[in-house]
Motif scaffolding. Structure first.
Motif, PDB file in Angstrom:
ATOM      1  N   ILE A   7     -80.112 -70.312 -28.762  1.00 26.07           N
ATOM      2  CA  ILE A   7     -78.702 -70.144 -28.436  1.00 26.07           C
ATOM      3  C   ILE A   7     -78.527 -69.281 -27.181  1.00 26.07           C
ATOM      4  N   GLY A   8     -79.405 -68.306 -26.997  1.00 26.45           N
ATOM      5  CA  GLY A   8     -79.338 -67.466 -25.798  1.00 26.45           C
ATOM      6  C   GLY A   8     -79.605 -68.257 -24.529  1.00 26.45           C
ATOM      7  N   ARG A   9     -80.602 -69.117 -24.582  1.00 21.14           N
ATOM      8  CA  ARG A   9     -80.907 -69.961 -23.406  1.00 21.14           C
ATOM      9  C   ARG A   9     -79.771 -70.930 -23.117  1.00 21.14           C
ATOM     10  N   VAL A  10     -79.222 -71.514 -24.161  1.00 28.05           N
ATOM     11  CA  VAL A  10     -78.107 -72.452 -23.982  1.00 28.05           C
ATOM     12  C   VAL A  10     -76.891 -71.707 -23.418  1.00 28.05           C
ATOM     13  N   ALA A  11     -76.672 -70.510 -23.892  1.00 36.18           N
ATOM     14  CA  ALA A  11     -75.549 -69.709 -23.384  1.00 36.18           C
ATOM     15  C   ALA A  11     -75.719 -69.455 -21.885  1.00 36.18           C
ATOM     16  N   ARG A  12     -76.908 -69.068 -21.480  1.00 39.93           N
ATOM     17  CA  ARG A  12     -77.151 -68.820 -20.050  1.00 39.93           C
ATOM     18  C   ARG A  12     -77.029 -70.106 -19.240  1.00 39.93           C
ATOM     19  N   LYS A  13     -77.557 -71.191 -19.760  1.00 36.94           N
ATOM     20  CA  LYS A  13     -77.560 -72.468 -19.032  1.00 36.94           C
ATOM     21  C   LYS A  13     -76.149 -73.040 -18.864  1.00 36.94           C
ATOM     22  N   THR A  14     -75.277 -72.810 -19.844  1.00 41.63           N
ATOM     23  CA  THR A  14     -73.933 -73.406 -19.815  1.00 41.63           C
ATOM     24  C   THR A  14     -72.846 -72.427 -19.382  1.00 41.63           C
ATOM     25  N   GLY A  15     -73.158 -71.142 -19.357  1.00 41.18           N
ATOM     26  CA  GLY A  15     -72.133 -70.155 -19.025  1.00 41.18           C
ATOM     27  C   GLY A  15     -71.214 -69.840 -20.180  1.00 41.18           C
ATOM     28  N   CYS A  16     -71.564 -70.293 -21.377  1.00 40.23           N
ATOM     29  CA  CYS A  16     -70.783 -69.996 -22.581  1.00 40.23           C
ATOM     30  C   CYS A  16     -71.375 -68.767 -23.275  1.00 40.23           C
ATOM     31  N   LYS A  17     -70.528 -67.979 -23.883  1.00 44.32           N
ATOM     32  CA  LYS A  17     -71.013 -66.845 -24.656  1.00 44.32           C
ATOM     33  C   LYS A  17     -71.586 -67.353 -25.973  1.00 44.32           C
ATOM     34  N   VAL A  18     -72.535 -66.613 -26.515  1.00 42.08           N
ATOM     35  CA  VAL A  18     -73.160 -66.971 -27.786  1.00 42.08           C
ATOM     36  C   VAL A  18     -72.089 -67.123 -28.869  1.00 42.08           C
ATOM     37  N   GLN A  19     -71.138 -66.192 -28.918  1.00 39.92           N
ATOM     38  CA  GLN A  19     -70.084 -66.240 -29.929  1.00 39.92           C
ATOM     39  C   GLN A  19     -69.237 -67.510 -29.771  1.00 39.92           C
ATOM     40  N   THR A  20     -69.015 -67.921 -28.540  1.00 41.59           N
ATOM     41  CA  THR A  20     -68.227 -69.125 -28.274  1.00 41.59           C
ATOM     42  C   THR A  20     -68.972 -70.357 -28.765  1.00 41.59           C
TER      43      THR A  20
END
Length: 151
Positions: A7-20
């Motif tokens: 989820i952390g990598r996806v958050a960085r890759k997409t610009g979305c926060k983990v909580q989002t």
């Protein structure tokens, strides 16, 4: 990038926060990812692409209900795009309403500032107008009444 994305990598890759990302999963905009043996969420490229779609849609001001409908349409590419056109036109109308309200708001603020005499607060036209909406030149600058307004 590897298939197994946390989820952390996806958050960085997409610009979305983990909580989002978790929230989008919770409300069904993002399908639940597979889980590792340690119960860690593991995302694939389809999750990344869907998150990018949702994020871009949010940046354009689309409400979550419209995004849900657009995602449903995107999942069935053989359909007519009539519904997508309707949703985009509705969003454009909303944006135009916000622009009109912001222009009215700008004009009212400029008028208030122009009328300020620069004396003491007891004679301040800005304070006076803010205290009595009836003194406004126009009453159509209430951003809170505009659908999808973040104000």
């Amino acid at each position: 990038m590897p298939r197994n994305r946390t989820i952390g990598r996806v958050a960085r890759k997409t610009g979305c926060k983990v909580q989002t990302i978790r929230y989008y999963e919770e409300i069904g905009l993002l399908p639940p990812p597979d889980r590792s043996e340690g119960n860690q969420r593991i995302y694939d490229q389809a999750h990344v692409e869907r998150l990018r779609f949702v994020r871009h849609s949010r940046e354009l001001g689309f409400p979550l209900a419209a995004i849900r409908e657009l995602l449903s349409l995107a999942d069935k590419p053989e359909q007519s795009c009539e519904a997508a056109d309707r949703i985009a036109n509705s969003q454009l109308e909303s944006v135009n309403a916000r622009i009109a309200s912001l222009q009215s708001l700008k004009a009212e603020l400029e008028r208030m500032i122009q009328q300020c005499r620069g004396g003491s607060v007891s004679d301040c036209r800005i304070i006076e107008v803010l205290g009595d909406h009836a003194l406004c030149a126009s009453g159509d600058h209430d951003l809170a009444k505009i659908p999808n307004s973040k104000f």
